[in-house]
Design a protein around this motif. Structure first.
Motif, PDB file in Angstrom:
ATOM      1  N   PHE A 190      50.587 -29.261  19.344  1.00 24.49           N
ATOM      2  CA  PHE A 190      49.120 -28.442  20.207  1.00 24.49           C
ATOM      3  C   PHE A 190      48.263 -29.294  20.774  1.00 24.49           C
ATOM      4  N   ALA A 191      47.853 -30.686  19.948  1.00 25.18           N
ATOM      5  CA  ALA A 191      47.338 -31.456  20.619  1.00 25.18           C
ATOM      6  C   ALA A 191      47.767 -32.181  21.861  1.00 25.18           C
ATOM      7  N   VAL A 192      49.136 -32.469  21.952  1.00 22.52           N
ATOM      8  CA  VAL A 192      49.769 -32.939  22.860  1.00 22.52           C
ATOM      9  C   VAL A 192      49.783 -31.956  24.304  1.00 22.52           C
ATOM     10  N   GLN A 193      49.846 -30.662  23.941  1.00 24.36           N
ATOM     11  CA  GLN A 193      49.950 -29.874  25.008  1.00 24.36           C
ATOM     12  C   GLN A 193      48.701 -29.511  25.663  1.00 24.36           C
ATOM     13  N   LEU A 194      47.596 -29.600  24.860  1.00 19.16           N
ATOM     14  CA  LEU A 194      46.282 -29.317  25.236  1.00 19.16           C
ATOM     15  C   LEU A 194      45.715 -30.742  25.781  1.00 19.16           C
ATOM     16  N   ALA A 195      46.210 -31.775  25.436  1.00 24.47           N
ATOM     17  CA  ALA A 195      45.700 -33.058  26.114  1.00 24.47           C
ATOM     18  C   ALA A 195      46.158 -33.071  27.669  1.00 24.47           C
ATOM     19  N   ARG A 243      44.124 -42.403  28.265  1.00 26.57           N
ATOM     20  CA  ARG A 243      42.663 -42.828  28.643  1.00 26.57           C
ATOM     21  C   ARG A 243      41.996 -41.975  27.629  1.00 26.57           C
ATOM     22  N   PRO A 244      40.814 -42.259  27.159  1.00 27.79           N
ATOM     23  CA  PRO A 244      39.892 -41.651  26.183  1.00 27.79           C
ATOM     24  C   PRO A 244      39.339 -40.329  27.129  1.00 27.79           C
ATOM     25  N   LEU A 245      39.579 -39.043  26.173  1.00 25.43           N
ATOM     26  CA  LEU A 245      39.068 -37.993  26.946  1.00 25.43           C
ATOM     27  C   LEU A 245      37.448 -37.841  26.712  1.00 25.43           C
ATOM     28  N   ALA A 246      36.701 -36.971  27.413  1.00 24.45           N
ATOM     29  CA  ALA A 246      35.243 -36.699  27.340  1.00 24.45           C
ATOM     30  C   ALA A 246      35.210 -36.358  25.998  1.00 24.45           C
ATOM     31  N   ALA A 247      33.870 -36.727  25.383  1.00 27.38           N
ATOM     32  CA  ALA A 247      33.743 -36.527  23.942  1.00 27.38           C
ATOM     33  C   ALA A 247      33.639 -34.853  23.753  1.00 27.38           C
ATOM     34  N   THR A 248      33.067 -34.152  24.735  1.00 25.62           N
ATOM     35  CA  THR A 248      33.199 -32.547  24.415  1.00 25.62           C
ATOM     36  C   THR A 248      34.790 -32.301  24.609  1.00 25.62           C
ATOM     37  N   THR A 249      35.407 -32.378  25.311  1.00 24.44           N
ATOM     38  CA  THR A 249      36.773 -32.183  25.551  1.00 24.44           C
ATOM     39  C   THR A 249      37.450 -32.581  24.368  1.00 24.44           C
ATOM     40  N   MET A 250      37.384 -33.768  23.865  1.00 27.10           N
ATOM     41  CA  MET A 250      37.940 -34.206  22.575  1.00 27.10           C
ATOM     42  C   MET A 250      37.633 -33.529  21.310  1.00 27.10           C
ATOM     43  N   GLU A 251      36.462 -33.058  21.093  1.00 25.13           N
ATOM     44  CA  GLU A 251      35.900 -32.260  20.120  1.00 25.13           C
ATOM     45  C   GLU A 251      36.587 -30.856  20.060  1.00 25.13           C
ATOM     46  N   ARG A 252      36.596 -30.188  21.271  1.00 29.05           N
ATOM     47  CA  ARG A 252      37.277 -28.676  21.206  1.00 29.05           C
ATOM     48  C   ARG A 252      38.682 -28.868  21.234  1.00 29.05           C
ATOM     49  N   LEU A 253      39.489 -29.887  21.665  1.00 31.66           N
ATOM     50  CA  LEU A 253      40.565 -30.236  21.344  1.00 31.66           C
ATOM     51  C   LEU A 253      41.128 -30.438  19.965  1.00 31.66           C
ATOM     52  N   VAL A 254      40.358 -31.056  19.462  1.00 30.69           N
ATOM     53  CA  VAL A 254      40.667 -31.321  18.017  1.00 30.69           C
ATOM     54  C   VAL A 254      40.515 -30.205  17.232  1.00 30.69           C
ATOM     55  N   ARG A 299      36.200 -46.147   9.133  1.00 33.17           N
ATOM     56  CA  ARG A 299      35.256 -45.295   9.959  1.00 33.17           C
ATOM     57  C   ARG A 299      34.958 -45.847  11.288  1.00 33.17           C
ATOM     58  N   LEU A 300      35.116 -47.086  11.564  1.00 35.50           N
ATOM     59  CA  LEU A 300      35.026 -47.857  12.761  1.00 35.50           C
ATOM     60  C   LEU A 300      36.242 -47.366  13.714  1.00 35.50           C
ATOM     61  N   ASP A 301      37.654 -47.285  13.004  1.00 33.66           N
ATOM     62  CA  ASP A 301      38.779 -47.037  13.474  1.00 33.66           C
ATOM     63  C   ASP A 301      38.627 -45.476  13.951  1.00 33.66           C
ATOM     64  N   GLU A 302      38.042 -44.571  13.085  1.00 33.77           N
ATOM     65  CA  GLU A 302      38.076 -43.193  13.583  1.00 33.77           C
ATOM     66  C   GLU A 302      36.849 -43.007  14.821  1.00 33.77           C
ATOM     67  N   ARG A 303      35.950 -43.859  14.793  1.00 30.76           N
ATOM     68  CA  ARG A 303      35.142 -43.769  16.052  1.00 30.76           C
ATOM     69  C   ARG A 303      35.718 -44.104  17.100  1.00 30.76           C
ATOM     70  N   ALA A 304      36.602 -45.291  17.025  1.00 30.43           N
ATOM     71  CA  ALA A 304      36.926 -45.922  18.168  1.00 30.43           C
ATOM     72  C   ALA A 304      37.984 -44.839  18.758  1.00 30.43           C
ATOM     73  N   GLY A 305      38.788 -44.089  17.910  1.00 33.52           N
ATOM     74  CA  GLY A 305      39.711 -43.212  18.211  1.00 33.52           C
ATOM     75  C   GLY A 305      39.084 -41.929  19.028  1.00 33.52           C
ATOM     76  N   ARG A 306      37.817 -41.676  19.080  1.00 38.90           N
ATOM     77  CA  ARG A 306      37.237 -40.453  19.801  1.00 38.90           C
ATOM     78  C   ARG A 306      36.336 -40.972  20.877  1.00 38.90           C
ATOM     79  N   VAL A 332      46.376 -39.040  18.854  1.00 35.94           N
ATOM     80  CA  VAL A 332      47.607 -38.463  19.327  1.00 35.94           C
ATOM     81  C   VAL A 332      47.159 -37.883  20.840  1.00 35.94           C
ATOM     82  N   ALA A 333      46.216 -37.134  21.028  1.00 36.72           N
ATOM     83  CA  ALA A 333      45.677 -36.859  22.346  1.00 36.72           C
ATOM     84  C   ALA A 333      45.287 -37.935  23.288  1.00 36.72           C
ATOM     85  N   ARG A 334      44.826 -38.939  22.791  1.00 30.53           N
ATOM     86  CA  ARG A 334      44.406 -40.111  23.432  1.00 30.53           C
ATOM     87  C   ARG A 334      45.794 -41.003  24.104  1.00 30.53           C
TER      88      ARG A 334
END
Length: 932
Positions: A235-240, A215-226, A627-634, A208-210
């Protein structure tokens, strides 16, 4: 604006389909519920789209808080599509309804009962004509007069009416009191289904955030957002939106800040101060809080307000947003002072990392004590394989202003290991101009190359790695690493010959003097040679592969895509030995997970999908694809998403879900081409070709695969195992009348097969020769070639190839009018394809068996037509039948159309009568035999 993409709500969408299916025969209702932002409206809108696709009449209302006092505002929306039918109502109902809707002044005799009666009459008449969906979003805002009228009308409509409502359960992010869920009951209350929407899974929040960020967010940003969104898509939309625009995961957007502040500002000062300490701690133990505050009595107010709770000796925030809100509200100086207190309290080796973080947050600049603590903690994290921790600590160091080129390079390499490719590229590019040592420059250029490759800039990656290769000569291990990355880029850009040219010559045999590099580096070179030579048509080097595996070091830190285990598994997969490849890939994935080294784990997972599909281990394939799709998502960059979509296309094709497979494959082929990796497009193209060929569309297969075959051949790919496209290309060429070209394509690979002796390739060529011979009416030669192919495909892990060869044999025998032989071959094909779960080609095999055995007595339906008709006769909708048989609704429609024509019927009622079993003649019940 169209309907938002539905993410992570498969259960809800199945419930929607069930609702619409049930409403084809009677009333049914579905009540969605959940807190604000959980995704109720997204599911609700998707339900409306699905209803319209089915031809269902949609009566919908989306009330807002301001309308709750506007009488009959919701009813006006709901009945708008039925406005033309108002004139058919009895005159008193007409007048009452028109007055209620504001069309004309209220007259005598009107009132809520008459308005409800009028709405009920319109609704019953509509449901008598066809299925109706009455849908209300945010039911809690529906004005009372409308709710009363609609509820009364629904209770009195026993026909084909689906009722869909959504209602919120709480206004708070967490810890608030739930409100009763509002519902509208159908005529039969037993058909009402309640579905509370659960929080989204982390991978779905990331998706959703992506979507919002574009575009993909930086890994640390995505981790904190999740973590902060805690499963809430709004909340994910507003934080993204907020963090994506700022480029850093700091602060809260105004909407969330107001929501959180409303709960926090009412707390006593002592409680807010204690919560600040808890928010500064990674693990807010009560003893740690007491060490700062003396006692923890102030936590009671936070518990009473639903902001935090105490359990297991720890304080936990009821929702991550509260922790962010506490930090956001505290002045910077106060936050720094609190971290300094916590740093002084931390002690012992176990607290080194925590102390380093507190010192960093307490410092206003590059204070030596903070830098020393951060460097030591980051080194310790790297040693234990905790790359993400090292990357975070490195960023804290840089944030304090300590930006030496060496620190920048280390931070870039750490970021690469966390899949934050954009950040890695940025840091390495900043470090590069100030680096003077050839080895350091080689390391920086290698990091640039790896990051660019994963961000989709393959040419930029090749350029950086080619510049790094000569600089790395002084360190054999680094030289091998750079070559491995360069070879990967060259292979993925279709330059196999260039990759072979860069491959250093290494003697695979042990040398008394010892190799000029460590065993781990030598093993990687040997593994690379195995897979490159396999693709170049030089055969599978068994001796070199065994040597590479024996020398492989599990302690060597390198991306999985360079591991000998992975390269040998790839070569085995390309050579038609998936049964040997799969265990190696499983071991590689376990090693990645155990070491916390997940860079390029995607390649292992994608290869696992391919191998497991061919073996019929579809659960393994589906789990690897997930698992591949989950990894691609972040993960930043398009590469992983494209490989995930390719895996999805192959799974869909194998399952016979042809429309979805074709659409997914077409999009992925186009995206690979735009990326400059046209030859990798052969991977999704192979899935698309299989779907098209199974449907009999040989010309489209030729149009698709012919240019890809030429592209691969021109790039030095002398072996067809990369995409496994050759069998379908040859069959399509022959079917399209291009037998000369088909023979020429086969000739191209004959020397490779003769040199390697590879069973899979020899079998593929034999099947192709059979097709050419059959087109030339040389039945005896065609049969001989197919017998050779079946002999080559005797290995247990070649069941799919046996099935395809047997389909070809059944067709050959049918055209030769050898019906019994054709039926036998087709039935063997069905069994082989059943064993590997290949629904797509199993259908083709079954159709071939039906053709060869002639029409069935009575109905003359094929086996698949009988299965479709049997389910449809039981009352299932086309979508339900499609789901049960893993095909598309359009395919179900096609089967039913053919069956109706054969049976001479025109409706499902007639179908039900025809498919019902006839009464057994007297005396046959016990034996099950017909005595006539």
């Amino acid at each position: 604006m169209g309907t938002p993409r539905v993410v992570g709500r498969s259960e809800a969408l199945v419930a929607v389909d069930d609702l619409l299916g049930a409403a084809e025969v009677g009333p049914a209702a579905l009540a969605l519920s959940g807190p604000p932002g959980i995704g109720k409206t997204t599911v609700w809108l998707a339900a409306l789209d699905r209803a319209r696709e089915r031809g269902v009449l949609v009566l919908a209302s989306r009330p807002v808080p301001a309308e709750v006092r506007l009488e009959y505002s919701g009813l006006r929306e709901v009945l708008d599509p039925l406005s033309d039918a108002v004139v058919t109502l009895p005159l008193p109902q007409q007048r009452a309804l028109r007055a209620a809707l504001g069309v004309e002044p209220s007259g005598p005799g009107g009132g809520p009962q008459l308005v409800a009666a009028a709405a009920g009459t319109l609704l019953r008449d509509a449901a008598a004509r066809g299925p109706v969906l009455l849908a209300v979003d945010d039911l809690q805002w529906l004005d009372p007069s409308s709710r009363q009228a609609i509820a009364s009308a629904c209770r009195r409509t026993p026909g084909r009416l689906a009722i869909l409502t959504s209602a919120r359960t709480s206004d708070a992010p967490a810890g608030g009191d739930d409100v009763p869920v509002a519902v509208i009951e159908p005529a039969d209350p037993r058909t009402l289904t309640h579905l509370p929407l659960a929080p989204l899974a982390p991978a779905d929040v990331a998706a959703v955030a992506r979507d919002v960020a574009g575009r993909p967010l930086a890994a640390t940003t995505m981790e904190r957002l999740v973590e902060a969104a805690d499963g809430n898509p709004l909340f994910a939309v507003q934080l993204a939106e907020h963090w994506g625009s700022r480029g850093t995961p700091d602060g809260l957007p105004a909407s969330l800040r107001a929501l959180v502040a409303e709960r926090l500002t009412t707390l006593p000062h002592a409680t807010r101060d204690l919560l600040l300490t808890a928010a500064c701690l990674a693990d807010a133990r009560l003893d740690a809080l007491a060490a700062v505050h003396g006692d923890v009595e102030a936590v009671a107010a936070a518990e009473d307000a639903g902001v935090a709770r105490v359990a297991d000796g720890r304080l936990r925030f009821a929702h991550p947003l509260f922790a962010l809100g506490v930090l956001d509200a505290a002045p910077p100086g106060r936050r720094r002072e609190r971290h300094r207190q916590l740093a002084d309290l931390a002690g012992g080796a176990a607290d080194d990392e925590a102390r380093a973080r507190h010192l960093a947050y307490a410092a206003a600049g590059p204070e030596p004590a903070a830098l020393d603590a951060l460097d030591a903690a980051a080194d310790a994290a790297r040693r234990r394989g905790a790359t993400s921790v090292a990357a975070e600590l490195g960023e804290l160091t840089l944030g304090l202003g300590a930006r030496s080129p060496q620190r920048l390079l280390r931070a870039a390499q750490d970021r690469l290991g966390t899949d934050a490719y954009g950040r890695a590229l940025e840091l390495a590019a900043e470090a590069l101009p100030a680096l003077t040592s050839p080895l350091e420059r080689a390391g920086a250029l290698a990091t640039v190359g790896q990051a660019r490759f994963r961000l989709g800039d393959i040419e930029g990656a090749v350029s950086a790695l080619q510049a790094a290769l000569p600089l790395a000569g002084g360190d054999p291990g680094l030289h091998v690493s750079v070559f491995g990355d360069l070879a990967t880029c060259l292979l993925n850009s279709g330059r196999l010959e260039a990759a072979r040219a860069e491959l250093p010559e290494v003697d695979p045999a042990p040398s008394p003097a010892g190799p000029p590099m460590d065993d781990g580096a030598l093993a990687e070179l040997l593994g690379a040679r195995v897979v490159i030579d396999q693709l170049a048509g030089l055969g599978y080097h068994d001796r070199i592969a065994r040597r590479a595996l024996a020398l492989e070091s599990a302690d060597r830190v390198s991306p999985a895509i360079r591991w000998p285990t992975v390269n040998v598994a790839s070569a085995l997969l390309f050579s038609g030995r998936p049964g040997e490849a799969l265990p190696l890939l499983a071991g590689a994935e376990r090693r990645c997970v155990d070491r916390g080294q997940e860079t390029d784990l995607w390649f292992v997972q994608f290869s696992t999908v391919r191998a497991a599909i061919l073996l019929g281990e579809l659960t393994t394939a589906a789990e690897a694809a997930e698992r591949l799709d989950e990894r691609a998502g972040r993960t930043e960059g398009p590469v992983l998403d494209l490989m995930s979509r390719t895996a999805e296309a192959h799974l869909l094709a194998w399952a016979g879900r042809t429309d979805e497979a074709a659409a997914t494959a077409r999009r992925t082929v186009a995206r690979f081409g735009a990326l400059g990796a046209a030859h990798v497009a052969a991977l999704p193209a192979a899935a698309l070709a299989s779907v098209l060929l199974a449907a009999g569309d040989a010309p489209s297969v030729v149009t698709l695969l012919r240019p890809l075959e030429r592209l691969l051949a021109g790039a030095g790919y002398r072996h067809p195992g990369f995409a496994r496209h050759l069998p379908d290309l040859v069959e399509a060429l022959v079917t399209a009348g291009e037998t000369g070209e088909a023979a020429a394509v086969l000739d191209r690979y004959e020397p490779v097969a003769a040199h390697s002796g590879e069973a899979w390739l020899r079998g593929v060529l034999a099947r192709g020769r059979s097709a050419v011979a059959a087109a030339d009416a040389d039945v005896a030669s065609a049969r001989h070639h197919l017998e050779r192919a079946l002999s080559c495909f005797a290995a247990p892990d070649l069941g799919y190839e046996r099935g395809r060869a047997l389909v070809s044999l059944a067709r050959l025998e049918r055209h030769a009018r050898r019906r019994a032989a054709a039926v036998a071959a087709a039935r063997r094909a069905v069994a082989e394809l059943d064993a590997v779960g290949c629904v797509l080609w199993r259908r083709v095999a079954q159709d071939e068996a039906d053709r060869s055995s002639g029409p069935r007595s009575g109905t003359a339906l094929t086996a698949m037509e009988e299965r479709v008709c049997a389910l449809a006769a039981r009352g299932l909708t086309n979508r339900d039948v499609a789901y049960a048989l893993t095909m598309s609704p359009k395919t179900v429609e096609a089967h039913l159309a053919r069956a109706y024509a054969k049976l001479g019927i025109r409706s499902r009622a007639e179908l039900g009568a025809r498919m019902s079993p006839a009464p057994s003649p007297p005396g046959t019940e016990a034996t099950g035999k017909d005595n006539t």
